[in-house]
Design an enzyme around this catalytic site. Structure first.
Site, PDB file in Angstrom:
ATOM      1  N   LYS A 206       0.824  -1.218   0.000  1.00  0.00           N
ATOM      2  CA  LYS A 206       0.000   0.000   0.000  1.00  0.00           C
ATOM      3  C   LYS A 206       0.850   1.256   0.000  1.00  0.00           C
ATOM      4  O   LYS A 206       0.574   2.224  -0.684  1.00  0.00           O
ATOM      5  CB  LYS A 206      -0.875   0.007   1.251  1.00  0.00           C
ATOM      6  N   ARG A 207       1.881   1.188   0.806  1.00  0.00           N
ATOM      7  CA  ARG A 207       2.803   2.311   0.968  1.00  0.00           C
ATOM      8  C   ARG A 207       3.378   2.777  -0.385  1.00  0.00           C
ATOM      9  O   ARG A 207       3.635   3.946  -0.604  1.00  0.00           O
ATOM     10  CB  ARG A 207       3.916   1.806   1.898  1.00  0.00           C
TER      11      ARG A 207
END
Ligand code: GLU
Length: 483
Positions: A243-244
């Site tokens: 996600k990062r």
């Protein structure tokens, strides 16, 4: 090997999460492969994990695929609806002695695993030695395990080439849990076979499942499909995309102002290359040129800056009409839309679209860049950094007053004449034109960058330009530069 002639591929997401970029890329590669081979692209929703699957996620996956323009030719099929076939297959394998009942409890298995871990050699699958039990089912709960035969399992991977696994390293895996539900391994093979999938193209993370699945195909006397495993997508730090790094729902990219064609093009190039350095490639060219041999073996790095650049190219290529349609929702959301932009102020708005289109990398850039032209308020803040840089010098206030005076009486409010006013004054005062242009840009847009200032002023009109210039003069009067 499969002898069917028509290619049938599938995208088989589990609706336990969003359609993120990794899933979307798998779907796109399968879609491109199908289109390239005049084949069929099938969507199968693998929803057997009832607790973690949700209808919202299914809808999100369908919406994301529709947005990318890769709707399935067949499906969605729902894996949960084919459970009886999966169970039947487990029974068949049991009856044929290719699978067996395992009575070991979870605790026993856990203990067994801890005991044998690290020994280097795989021990027997379960402590009870269930594979060689001959006693009949005595009513105790049991799981069904596949009896892995000895020998090597090999396939010619469509991406990695010759791939081999030693059967000795595989444990007798569970195909039916003790609650009677089939496992992923059995379901996926049963479904791929019943849906006559010819080519299983999926992520490298599935490579260790493939030998087990090949064994199941063989045991069930199904034709074995071809397999191809795509390299994973990595973040810029070369770690698996999370996600990062941007592994979010593709719909989030839509909401951030990316165009589906740009996203499609970008994802198609994530791990696949046309063999040269072209970057902007339209869909039909991608279809005709796509081949699995163009997929690299190493992980592909997700480069957000490249996505933005590519999106900017697609935004720039939109017709003015399509650009207008595309930016309207963003303007509405920002409270900057009014219907007269399509009627009374149509020509004015078209000019604004024209000067801003080349400057937008995403559609979301448009409201941000157009706000000072569309919002009637004149009392906005100036960008601090730009103000520090450009609002200085003893003569600034005086220059602005003089400029405003000349603009007030300019006969025709046209870019070329406006420019002449600036250049003449700059010459007279022996300063560079930038010393007038930059402060005026700040005064009228609040920003240190904008399209050509004279086009901006033309669109802004004389009254609003003078109001904003007067405001700058007032500010300079109250507080000497730099502001
Ligand atoms: N449902 C599996 C997943 O989402 C894919 C299964 C497969 O491609 O074989 O990872």
């Amino acid at each position: 090997m499969n002898v069917q002639s028509q290619v049938r591929v599938r995208f088989a997401p589990s609706p336990t999460g969003h359609l993120h970029v990794g899933g979307a890329r798998s779907a796109i590669f399968n879609w491109l492969y199908a289109r390239n081979r005049s084949g069929v692209f099938i969507l199968r929703i693998e929803d057997t994990d009832r607790e973690r699957s949700s209808e919202t996620m299914v809808q999100g996956i369908l919406e994301g695929m529709a947005w990318l323009g890769i709707g399935p030719d067949e499906g969605p099929h729902f894996q949960s609806r084919a459970q009886s076939l999966h169970v039947e297959n487990a029974r068949k394998l049991l009856d044929e002695g290719k699978a067996y009942r395992c009575y070991c409890t979870t605790e026993e298995l856990k203990e067994h695993r801890t005991r044998t871990a690290g020994s280097g050699k795989p021990g027997p699958t379960c402590p009870g030695g269930c594979r060689s039990l001959v006693e009949p089912d005595d009513g105790r709960p049991f799981a069904v395990r596949f009896a892995v035969p000895p020998g090597e399992i090999a396939w010619d991977d469509l991406i990695h080439g010759d791939t081999r696994f030693d059967g000795e390293t595989l444990e007798d895996f569970v195909i039916l849990r003790s609650d009677g539900t089939p496992t992923y391994m059995l379901s996926v093979v049963s479904d791929d076979a019943s849906q006559r999938i010819t080519d299983v193209i999926r992520g490298d993370d599935h490579i260790s499942n493939t030998p087990k699945q090949i064994l199941l195909y063989q045991a069930l006397a199904y034709p074995v499909p071809r397999f191809g495993h795509m390299p994973l997508i990595l973040g810029e730090d070369k770690k698996r995309l999370s996600k990062r790094h941007g592994a979010v729902s593709v719909l989030q990219y839509r909401d951030e102002g990316f165009l589906p064609e740009a996203m499609f093009n970008f994802l198609a190039l994530l791990g696949w290359s046309p063999g040269d350095d072209r970057q902007q490639i339209d869909r039909s060219t991608l279809v005709s040129e796509f081949s699995l041999s163009g997929i690299g073996k190493a992980g592909a790095v997700f480069d957000r800056a490249k996505l933005e650049w590519l999106n900017g190219r697609y935004v720039n290529d939109l017709t003015l009409h399509d650009f207008e349609t595309a930016v309207q929702p963003g303007l509405e959301a920002a409270g900057l839309w009014s219907d007269d932009l399509r009627t009374g102020r149509k020509d004015w708005f078209r000019k604004l679209l024209l000067i801003l289109q080349p400057r937008c990398r995403t559609l979301a850039d448009f409201p941000a860049q157009a706000v000072r032209m569309l919002d009637p308020a004149d009392d906005f803040d100036y960008d601090e950094k730009a103000a520090r840089k450009h609002l200085k010098g003893d003569l600034l206030r005086d220059n602005m007053v003089e400029l405003a005076g000349r603009l007030e009486v300019l006969e025709n409010w046209r870019p070329d004449l406006l420019e002449m006013v600036f250049r003449t004054l700059a010459e007279e005062r022996d300063i560079s034109a930038g010393k007038l242009i930059h402060p005026v840009r700040l005064a009228v847009t609040g920003s240190g960058s904008s399209p050509g200032l004279f086009e901006v002023l033309e669109l802004l009109g004389r009254d609003r330009t003078l109001t904003r210039l007067e405001r700058l003069v007032e500010l300079l009067t109250k507080r000497p530069a730099p502001l």
